[in-house]
Motif scaffolding. Structure first.
Motif, PDB file in Angstrom:
ATOM      1  N   ASN A   1      57.339 147.626  -6.998  1.00 58.01           N
ATOM      2  CA  ASN A   1      56.720 146.389  -6.532  1.00 58.01           C
ATOM      3  C   ASN A   1      57.510 145.103  -6.741  1.00 58.01           C
ATOM      4  N   PRO A   2      58.030 144.799  -7.943  1.00 58.67           N
ATOM      5  CA  PRO A   2      58.702 143.504  -8.097  1.00 58.67           C
ATOM      6  C   PRO A   2      59.896 143.321  -7.167  1.00 58.67           C
ATOM      7  N   PHE A   3      60.767 144.331  -7.110  1.00 59.71           N
ATOM      8  CA  PHE A   3      61.937 144.215  -6.265  1.00 59.71           C
ATOM      9  C   PHE A   3      61.581 144.267  -4.786  1.00 59.71           C
ATOM     10  N   ILE A   4      60.575 145.078  -4.468  1.00 53.94           N
ATOM     11  CA  ILE A   4      60.152 145.167  -3.066  1.00 53.94           C
ATOM     12  C   ILE A   4      59.617 143.832  -2.591  1.00 53.94           C
ATOM     13  N   SER A   5      58.787 143.181  -3.409  1.00 59.77           N
ATOM     14  CA  SER A   5      58.233 141.886  -3.013  1.00 59.77           C
ATOM     15  C   SER A   5      59.345 140.877  -2.724  1.00 59.77           C
ATOM     16  N   THR A   6      60.353 140.834  -3.608  1.00 61.52           N
ATOM     17  CA  THR A   6      61.453 139.884  -3.431  1.00 61.52           C
ATOM     18  C   THR A   6      62.220 140.176  -2.141  1.00 61.52           C
ATOM     19  N   PHE A   7      62.565 141.449  -1.940  1.00 65.96           N
ATOM     20  CA  PHE A   7      63.339 141.816  -0.758  1.00 65.96           C
ATOM     21  C   PHE A   7      62.539 141.587   0.517  1.00 65.96           C
ATOM     22  N   VAL A   8      61.270 142.015   0.506  1.00 65.20           N
ATOM     23  CA  VAL A   8      60.439 141.910   1.708  1.00 65.20           C
ATOM     24  C   VAL A   8      60.172 140.444   2.060  1.00 65.20           C
ATOM     25  N   ASP A   9      60.010 139.585   1.062  1.00 64.24           N
ATOM     26  CA  ASP A   9      59.811 138.161   1.341  1.00 64.24           C
ATOM     27  C   ASP A   9      60.982 137.600   2.145  1.00 64.24           C
ATOM     28  N   ALA A  10      62.202 137.858   1.690  1.00 67.21           N
ATOM     29  CA  ALA A  10      63.385 137.324   2.364  1.00 67.21           C
ATOM     30  C   ALA A  10      63.564 137.960   3.734  1.00 67.21           C
ATOM     31  N   ALA A  11      63.447 139.275   3.804  1.00 64.91           N
ATOM     32  CA  ALA A  11      63.631 139.968   5.078  1.00 64.91           C
ATOM     33  C   ALA A  11      62.536 139.588   6.065  1.00 64.91           C
ATOM     34  N   GLY A  12      61.301 139.418   5.567  1.00 64.21           N
ATOM     35  CA  GLY A  12      60.205 139.024   6.449  1.00 64.21           C
ATOM     36  C   GLY A  12      60.421 137.647   7.057  1.00 64.21           C
ATOM     37  N   LEU A  13      60.959 136.707   6.277  1.00 59.47           N
ATOM     38  CA  LEU A  13      61.238 135.372   6.814  1.00 59.47           C
ATOM     39  C   LEU A  13      62.324 135.418   7.878  1.00 59.47           C
ATOM     40  N   ILE A  14      63.336 136.252   7.668  1.00 59.68           N
ATOM     41  CA  ILE A  14      64.387 136.390   8.686  1.00 59.68           C
ATOM     42  C   ILE A  14      63.796 136.904   9.992  1.00 59.68           C
ATOM     43  N   ILE A  15      62.969 137.948   9.889  1.00 56.99           N
ATOM     44  CA  ILE A  15      62.311 138.486  11.093  1.00 56.99           C
ATOM     45  C   ILE A  15      61.470 137.403  11.769  1.00 56.99           C
ATOM     46  N   TYR A  16      60.719 136.663  10.976  1.00 56.13           N
ATOM     47  CA  TYR A  16      59.833 135.614  11.495  1.00 56.13           C
ATOM     48  C   TYR A  16      60.613 134.551  12.259  1.00 56.13           C
ATOM     49  N   PHE A  17      61.656 134.030  11.640  1.00 60.47           N
ATOM     50  CA  PHE A  17      62.401 132.940  12.287  1.00 60.47           C
ATOM     51  C   PHE A  17      63.214 133.418  13.484  1.00 60.47           C
ATOM     52  N   LEU A  18      63.703 134.638  13.425  1.00 63.71           N
ATOM     53  CA  LEU A  18      64.430 135.168  14.584  1.00 63.71           C
ATOM     54  C   LEU A  18      63.488 135.360  15.772  1.00 63.71           C
ATOM     55  N   ILE A  19      62.310 135.906  15.537  1.00 60.00           N
ATOM     56  CA  ILE A  19      61.328 136.076  16.629  1.00 60.00           C
ATOM     57  C   ILE A  19      60.887 134.707  17.152  1.00 60.00           C
ATOM     58  N   ALA A  20      60.628 133.764  16.235  1.00 62.86           N
ATOM     59  CA  ALA A  20      60.212 132.410  16.662  1.00 62.86           C
ATOM     60  C   ALA A  20      61.291 131.750  17.515  1.00 62.86           C
ATOM     61  N   SER A  21      62.543 131.889  17.098  1.00 68.05           N
ATOM     62  CA  SER A  21      63.637 131.283  17.864  1.00 68.05           C
ATOM     63  C   SER A  21      63.721 131.891  19.259  1.00 68.05           C
ATOM     64  N   ALA A  22      63.528 133.232  19.351  1.00 70.39           N
ATOM     65  CA  ALA A  22      63.627 133.879  20.651  1.00 70.39           C
ATOM     66  C   ALA A  22      62.452 133.557  21.564  1.00 70.39           C
ATOM     67  N   VAL A  23      61.226 133.605  21.017  1.00 71.57           N
ATOM     68  CA  VAL A  23      60.040 133.395  21.844  1.00 71.57           C
ATOM     69  C   VAL A  23      59.835 131.918  22.201  1.00 71.57           C
ATOM     70  N   LEU A  24      60.058 131.040  21.251  1.00 76.11           N
ATOM     71  CA  LEU A  24      59.809 129.610  21.468  1.00 76.11           C
ATOM     72  C   LEU A  24      61.045 128.876  21.957  1.00 76.11           C
ATOM     73  N   GLY A  25      62.169 129.579  22.053  1.00 82.15           N
ATOM     74  CA  GLY A  25      63.398 128.944  22.567  1.00 82.15           C
ATOM     75  C   GLY A  25      63.939 127.861  21.641  1.00 82.15           C
ATOM     76  N   LEU A  26      63.866 128.060  20.346  1.00 80.67           N
ATOM     77  CA  LEU A  26      64.325 127.033  19.386  1.00 80.67           C
ATOM     78  C   LEU A  26      65.828 127.162  19.128  1.00 80.67           C
TER      79      LEU A  26
END
Length: 452
Positions: free
Chosen positions: A427-452
């Protein structure tokens, strides 16, 4: 004669505390005297080190030994420091060899050697037999005090031998059967011996034995004993000679300790290894601070990701509103998968070699979770904000859940393959890794869909 009402546990604890505050040994003895061994142990576990030693001194010799045997090894070590040498030697000599070894592991070497030298030759030899096995091996937890029978014995002869060992054998309910060179050839239950005719040979009563090598990991052997539902698991050496037995109560104790350790480490802390109220504050701090420092350093990765997409956030400030939701969902999904696989590893349901099967299953599980949560996220975000933002949230939840479930399942398997505690990789390491990786996924999808 009218009897006074029985005091509740809390009332008895208050009575004991008042007696200790007033330094009344007679009052302490009166508070503990009506209690059972289990209740006495429970009261002692709530006291500090000094008061515990003081209260323990008021117990009778027989009760003191019974209570001491049931305390955790660390609490036993604390008591040793607070008792007189003569009393310590007396209690130590009354322990079974496996319990002595558990205590010796917690004592300074000088104290441990002094206690060993105080034993008679027979008891010292039995204790050294258990001490000879490596830390973590089941040989360290077995009892070398057991009663055996030979195949050529009659039921009457076997029962006669059992009667001669009633006082010192760890268990007589399941009796190992050995040949002339002490090789394990079977087991016979006390029930079958009692049911048999006196002239019946043991060879006709014995069953094929289950056994474990003395060098096997203690948790694995304990799980085997519990799964097989046997009262006694014979322990053998490399040549299948009987060297000891693991009783079911010792097996359950090993499993309880292992599960407490996994629970603590999966939550980002080291196990306390003693009751909470009996653990010094500094020990609790020490058990938690290391992982907090590790996680704090790991969280800098999340900060770096946020900094890298600062421009994206500046253009669409609304994106920041969903960050807690997304990283929280990802962390929870990963932790669920990690907890499930860690438990499956402990039970033997999966092995490191099953990595590809586990990965394929968790990808599907994560994808389904992502579809369900993503659909809800899309609907809510579209209604409150805009449809494009709803698409971003829906797709991100799909990607994050799939990624988190996969990573969460793989980390415990990786830990097991590396001979490390799977819970540490959870859990501790997974939370840290998933937080960072999840933000990358989020911003990449936002940039593609919203044209940022």
């Amino acid at each position: 004669m009218i009897k006074s009402p029985t005091l509740t546990f809390d009332a008895r604890a208050q009575l004991l505390a008042d007696a200790l505050d007033s330094n009344s040994l007679a009052g302490v003895a009166r508070a503990l005297e009506p209690l059972t061994v289990a209740e006495t142990m429970e009261q002692l576990e709530r006291l500090n080190t000094i008061d515990r030693a003081l209260a323990f001194r008021t117990l009778s010799k027989d009760r003191a030994l019974e209570v001491f045997e049931r305390l955790d090894a660390l609490l036993q070590a604390d008591l040793v420091a607070g008792l007189q040498d003569a009393q310590v030697a007396e209690v130590f000599a009354g322990l079974s060899p496996d319990d002595r070894v558990a205590l010796l592991d917690e004592l300074p070497a000088s104290v441990a050697n002094r206690l060993l030298l105080g034993l008679d030759a027979k008891e010292r030899a039995l204790t050294n037999t258990v001490l000879g096995y490596p830390q973590g091996a089941v040989g360290r937890y077995m009892s070398p005090q057991f009663v055996t029978a030979h195949p050529w014995f009659t039921a009457a002869e076997a029962m006669a031998r059992v009667r001669t060992r009633l006082d010192d054998a760890e268990s007589v309910y399941t009796i190992p059967v050995v040949d002339g060179t002490h090789h394990l050839v079977g087991v016979v239950s006390l029930r079958d011996l009692l049911r048999a005719a006196d002239s019946d040979p043991v060879s006709s009563l014995k069953k094929d034995p289950l056994s474990a090598p003395a060098t096997l990991d203690a948790e694995e052997a304990a799980r085997y004993c519990a799964d097989a539902k046997v009262l006694v698991l014979p322990i053998v050496d490399a040549e299948s000679r009987l060297v000891g037995i693991l009783t079911v109560d010792d097996a359950l104790g090993i499993l309880e300790d292992a599960e407490s350790e996994d629970a603590a480490r999966s939550g980002g802390a080291e196990p306390l290894r003693r009751p909470y109220l009996a653990t010094p504050v500094r020990s609790i701090v020490r058990a938690r601070v290391v992982w907090l420092l590790v996680l704090a350093l790991g969280a800098t990765l999340t900060v770096k990701v946020m900094g890298a997409f600062e421009a994206t956030l500046a253009e669409q400030v609304v994106l920041s509103l969903f960050i807690p939701l997304l990283i929280g969902t990802g962390g929870n999904t990963g932790n669920q998968a990690a907890t499930t696989i860690t438990r499956a590893l402990a039970l033997g349901d999966v092995r490191p070699r099953d990595v590809f099967r586990v990965f394929a299953r968790e990808v599907r599980v994560g994808a389904w979770l992502g579809v369900l949560l993503g659909s809800l996220g899309f609907a809510v975000a579209s209604i409150i904000f805009t449809v494009p933002l709803g698409v971003v949230i829906g797709l991100t939840l799909l990607g994050v859940c799939t990624m988190a479930a996969s990573v969460g399942a793989l980390m415990p398997l990786l830990g097991k393959a590396l001979k490390a505690d799977p819970a540490v990789f959870s859990n501790p390491f997974i939370s840290t890794f998933v937080d960072a990786a999840g933000l990358i996924i989020y911003f990449l999808i936002a940039s593609a869909v919203l044209g940022l």
